[in-house]
Design a protein around this motif. Structure first.
Motif, PDB file in Angstrom:
ATOM      1  N   LYS A  11       0.840  -1.196   0.000  1.00 13.31           N
ATOM      2  CA  LYS A  11       0.000   0.000   0.000  1.00 13.31           C
ATOM      3  C   LYS A  11       0.876   1.247   0.000  1.00 13.31           C
ATOM      4  O   LYS A  11       1.847   1.343   0.761  1.00 13.31           O
ATOM      5  N   ILE A  12       0.520   2.200  -0.858  1.00 13.65           N
ATOM      6  CA  ILE A  12       1.184   3.495  -0.851  1.00 13.65           C
ATOM      7  C   ILE A  12       0.119   4.572  -1.080  1.00 13.65           C
ATOM      8  O   ILE A  12      -0.987   4.279  -1.552  1.00 13.65           O
ATOM      9  N   ILE A  13       0.465   5.799  -0.734  1.00 16.96           N
ATOM     10  CA  ILE A  13      -0.434   6.937  -0.951  1.00 16.96           C
ATOM     11  C   ILE A  13       0.240   7.887  -1.932  1.00 16.96           C
ATOM     12  O   ILE A  13       1.346   8.378  -1.680  1.00 16.96           O
ATOM     13  N   ASP A  38      -2.574  11.787  -2.148  1.00 18.43           N
ATOM     14  CA  ASP A  38      -3.772  11.557  -1.336  1.00 18.43           C
ATOM     15  C   ASP A  38      -4.646  10.413  -1.845  1.00 18.43           C
ATOM     16  O   ASP A  38      -5.785  10.239  -1.375  1.00 18.43           O
ATOM     17  N   VAL A  39      -4.154   9.635  -2.789  1.00 22.11           N
ATOM     18  CA  VAL A  39      -4.897   8.473  -3.293  1.00 22.11           C
ATOM     19  C   VAL A  39      -4.169   7.217  -2.835  1.00 22.11           C
ATOM     20  O   VAL A  39      -2.991   7.021  -3.148  1.00 22.11           O
ATOM     21  N   GLU A  40      -4.861   6.361  -2.089  1.00 22.90           N
ATOM     22  CA  GLU A  40      -4.246   5.128  -1.599  1.00 22.90           C
ATOM     23  C   GLU A  40      -4.453   4.005  -2.618  1.00 22.90           C
ATOM     24  O   GLU A  40      -5.575   3.765  -3.079  1.00 22.90           O
ATOM     25  N   VAL A  41      -3.356   3.332  -2.995  1.00 25.33           N
ATOM     26  CA  VAL A  41      -3.433   2.234  -3.967  1.00 25.33           C
ATOM     27  C   VAL A  41      -2.595   1.065  -3.468  1.00 25.33           C
ATOM     28  O   VAL A  41      -1.686   1.232  -2.646  1.00 25.33           O
ATOM     29  N   GLU A  42      -2.937  -0.123  -3.981  1.00 25.26           N
ATOM     30  CA  GLU A  42      -2.132  -1.317  -3.735  1.00 25.26           C
ATOM     31  C   GLU A  42      -1.455  -1.705  -5.038  1.00 25.26           C
ATOM     32  O   GLU A  42      -2.121  -1.858  -6.066  1.00 25.26           O
ATOM     33  N   ALA A 101      -1.869   4.932  -9.767  1.00 26.35           N
ATOM     34  CA  ALA A 101      -2.750   5.782  -8.953  1.00 26.35           C
ATOM     35  C   ALA A 101      -3.366   6.912  -9.764  1.00 26.35           C
ATOM     36  O   ALA A 101      -4.110   7.735  -9.215  1.00 26.35           O
ATOM     37  N   GLU A 156       2.096   3.775   8.891  1.00 32.63           N
ATOM     38  CA  GLU A 156       1.276   4.287   7.809  1.00 32.63           C
ATOM     39  C   GLU A 156       1.934   3.980   6.456  1.00 32.63           C
ATOM     40  O   GLU A 156       3.155   3.864   6.364  1.00 32.63           O
ATOM     41  N   PRO A 157       1.124   3.866   5.412  1.00 30.36           N
ATOM     42  CA  PRO A 157       1.699   3.631   4.084  1.00 30.36           C
ATOM     43  C   PRO A 157       2.597   4.784   3.673  1.00 30.36           C
ATOM     44  O   PRO A 157       2.372   5.942   4.061  1.00 30.36           O
ATOM     45  N   VAL A 206       4.142   7.837   1.639  1.00 31.50           N
ATOM     46  CA  VAL A 206       3.428   8.918   0.952  1.00 31.50           C
ATOM     47  C   VAL A 206       4.337   9.505  -0.121  1.00 31.50           C
ATOM     48  O   VAL A 206       5.500   9.840   0.133  1.00 31.50           O
TER      49      VAL A 206
END
Length: 692
Positions: free
Chosen positions: A3-5, A8-12, A26, A77-78, A80
């Motif tokens: 998971k990364i951001i 401001d969009v979180e994607v796998e 993303a 946290e993922p 950023v």
């Protein structure tokens, strides 16, 4: 998955993704010049900079860092990433300013104008001023052959071209010399590039440093009508785009097709277009007193009809050439069937392939993309570098992945990957089938062995016995089993698999192409058949496009349409039906081939039951339903290979040889091309020099 951001969009995304790929997943747009999905990572243009929160206090090259290298936040946290922060904006502006320091800014006279990455990204990410006032660097242009034009003042040292010729083409002609401001991209020995795929560097170059030499100053991209089609220069059926202006084809470019050509095409495919307008047949001709004279369509067709009516059905024959689409082949077969003739053959090279053996006996069963699954390959009487350059690049790509052994039976070949030369002919193949050759153990130890047989061995008098022996070898080494069929036939002609699917082989009592050409019939139709010499005697009706061998022998010439001038179905070597769309209209009075056959059928009193292409295809799909499944490979029954292996037969001791002697001059369009003639002369000189 990680998971990364991103903005401001979180994607796998997979952990092995680069940050650039992750950002694009993303939905963020990342500019780049040096990065390319199919090449190794260089990380030298720095245009793809992003900001990694918690990372170094400077922008990060997103192409050169993997997702797995990111650190999570203090509480897990993922990671950023920001692609639009002030730091990133300022960094990209600075990079663009550096890139333009030495660029000549000659966009009005640059062939890349309108489709230039540097133009686009300068507009999107650059600034409107420069702080650089010194003299620009000047670099001498290099002569690297008749295909690629250089303007090295524009080069930004992305090294895409170097990485392509080294990694994909496997002929490392290009390299970098010097350092810093003195660095230059050049050929090491100031000689022409020697790869059959060199034209792809034109597409890869993000600026105008490498452009098409035959196309230079011809047109601008916004002037061109772009048509998606398929290539017919070999049997792979590569996806192409034909760009035309008015009635003239201006260039041919590749389209992405992961199952066949990825995004590469051979130089013959790319630069053939000048041959489409040279030595063209643009009106009918009738031979009178030993000389061909222009005639009207009515006169030419009436002459043919009168001759056909006066000839016994068993003395009428037809040979279908290498570039014919399925539609005209089907129409010609339908006409001959109504006339009562069974002498039709779509194998002008004398091949022994026959649809009665089963479809698995004449297609590339592993599929082209299946090459990447193979872990051992046996090449029998084929030189894929000359017969299917893009397939050879895919074999090289698999070889670079490691753990691939390649063995060659036939003439010694100069491939772009290491291989073991096993022997010259059937004796070596028999040793592998019997398990007495050491390479048989390599194939048996592989999970998915691949056996590729070319057209050279199959065009010999003992071709059927050789094919049976190859099938026996494939079964003996485990190349045919549940979930994998590694017995693959590599064709060289775009029309061949389609002809075999249609059953274009002599019926009971019929004559083969070789027998017909030797004088076995009184009336002989040549549907674009220029690769076979016809003896004196038969009345020859030639339906084709160029003043090549078939037209020189013809008694009546009916001008047809080239592959860019008609909509037609072509079946590639793996049995995949594809549609090539019409980009321009035929020149002069030339007509589509199926329409010529349909008009002739009316005059001979056996009118064919279709008046347009849609009706023809409807009849075709009723007879051959699998051809309606466009872009799908119909799996062939592997039981046919077992029946083929059981045929046996006697083979002679002669060694196998590739049917393609000159890569650049294999069909009438290529032989009409001045560019291909220059490439052929250059390649011939290099070969002679190497032999000496």
């Amino acid at each position: 998955m990680a998971k990364i951001i991103v903005d401001d969009v979180e994607v796998e995304v997979p952990a092995e993704y680069t940050l650039l790929q992750a950002c694009e997943a993303a939905g963020a747009e990342i500019p780049r010049f040096c990065f390319h999905e199919r090449l190794s990572i260089a990380g030298n243009c720095r245009m793809c900079l992003v900001e990694v929160k918690g990372g170094p206090p400077k922008p990060t090259a997103s192409c050169a860092m993997n997702v797995r290298d990111l650190r999570p936040g203090p509480n897990g946290e993922p990671p950023v990433i920001s692609t639009r922060s002030p730091m990133v904006k300022k960094a990209r502006e600075g990079v663009m300013e550096f890139l333009l320091i030495n660029h000549p800014l000659d966009c009005p006279i640059c062939d890349q104008g309108g489709e230039c990455d540097l133009q686009d990204q300068a507009m999107a990410y650059g600034v409107d001023t420069s702080r650089y006032a010194e003299n620009k660097r000047a670099v001498e242009n290099k002569h690297i052959g008749p295909l690629v034009r250089t303007s090295m003042n524009r080069c930004i040292h992305c090294t895409r071209c170097i990485r392509f010729v080294t990694e994909v083409a496997g002929v490392p002609d290009l390299g970098a010399i010097g350092r810093g401001e003195d660095m230059e991209i050049t050929t090491y020995l100031e000689q022409a590039m020697g790869s059959e795929l060199q034209g792809n560097v034109i597409d890869l170059c993000p600026v105008g440093a490498l452009t098409s030499k035959p196309y230079q100053f011809k047109a601008r991209p916004w002037e061109l009508l772009k048509t998606e089609s398929v290539d017919v220069m070999d049997a792979l059926g590569s996806a192409i785009r034909v760009d035309a202006r008015g009635r003239e084809v201006m260039r041919v470019l590749p389209r992405v097709n992961e199952t066949i050509n990825e995004e590469w095409i051979s130089d013959k495919t790319r630069f053939i277009w000048d041959g489409l307008k040279t030595q063209r047949l643009d009106r009918p001709y009738v031979r009178e007193n030993g000389r061909l004279r222009p005639a009207s369509w009515q006169e030419a067709l009436a002459t043919v009809a009168a001759k056909v009516k006066a000839t016994a059905p068993n003395r009428i024959g037809a040979i279908v050439g290498d570039l014919a689409a399925v539609e005209e082949s089907f129409a010609l077969k339908s006409l001959l069937s109504r006339l009562g003739s069974v002498s039709i053959d779509g194998r002008p090279d004398g091949s022994t392939l026959d649809p009665i053996l089963g479809r698995a006996a004449y297609v590339f069963n592993s599929t082209i993309a299946g090459v990447h699954e193979a872990d051992a390959i046996l090449l029998i009487g084929t030189n894929p570098r000359r017969e299917a350059a893009v397939l050879n690049a895919r074999i090289r790509e698999r070889w670079r992945g490691g753990n691939l052994k390649v063995g060659v039976i036939g003439e010694p070949v100069d491939l772009t990957y290491t291989h073991e030369y096993l022997g010259a002919g059937p004796e070596t193949l028999a040793a592998i089938a019997d398990g007495s050759h050491s390479f048989a153990d390599v194939l048996k130890g592989a999970q998915k062995p691949l056996v590729i047989i070319g057209q050279g061995p199959l065009s010999r008098a003992d071709g059927l016995a050789v094919l049976s022996l190859a099938a026996r070898a494939a079964l003996a080494v485990g190349a045919v089993k549940d979930g994998w069929n590694g017995f693959s036939v590599l064709h060289t002609a775009a029309a061949r698999v389609g002809s075999l699917d249609l059953g274009l082989v002599p019926g009971e009592g019929g004559l083969t192409a070789v027998e017909q050409a030797a004088g076995g019939v009184d009336v002989l139709f040549l549907l674009g058949a220029d690769e076979i010499k016809v003896a004196d005697g038969p009345f020859v009706v030639y339906i084709g496009t160029h003043g090549d061998q078939g037209a020189h022998r013809a008694d009546v010439i009916l001008p047809g349409a080239a592959y860019t001038e008609k909509s037609g179905i072509y079946v590639n070597t793996e049995g995949r039906a594809q549609i090539g769309n019409r980009a321009v209209f035929p020149p002069g009075e030339a007509r589509e081939d199926w329409a010529i056959v349909r008009a002739l059928s009316d005059l001979v009193g056996h009118k064919l039951p279709f008046d347009n292409l849609a009706q023809l295809r409807q009849s075709l799909f009723v007879s051959h339903p699998h051809l309606a499944r466009i872009d799908a490979v119909e799996p062939a029954d592997p039981a046919a290979i077992e029946r083929l292996a059981a045929l046996g037969g006697n083979t002679d001791r002669a060694g196998f040889a590739s049917p393609v002697i000159d890569f650049y001059l294999t069909n009438p369009i290529a032989r009409a091309s001045a560019v291909m003639a220059e490439c052929s002369a250059l390649a011939l000189g290099v070969t002679r020099q190497a032999a000496e």
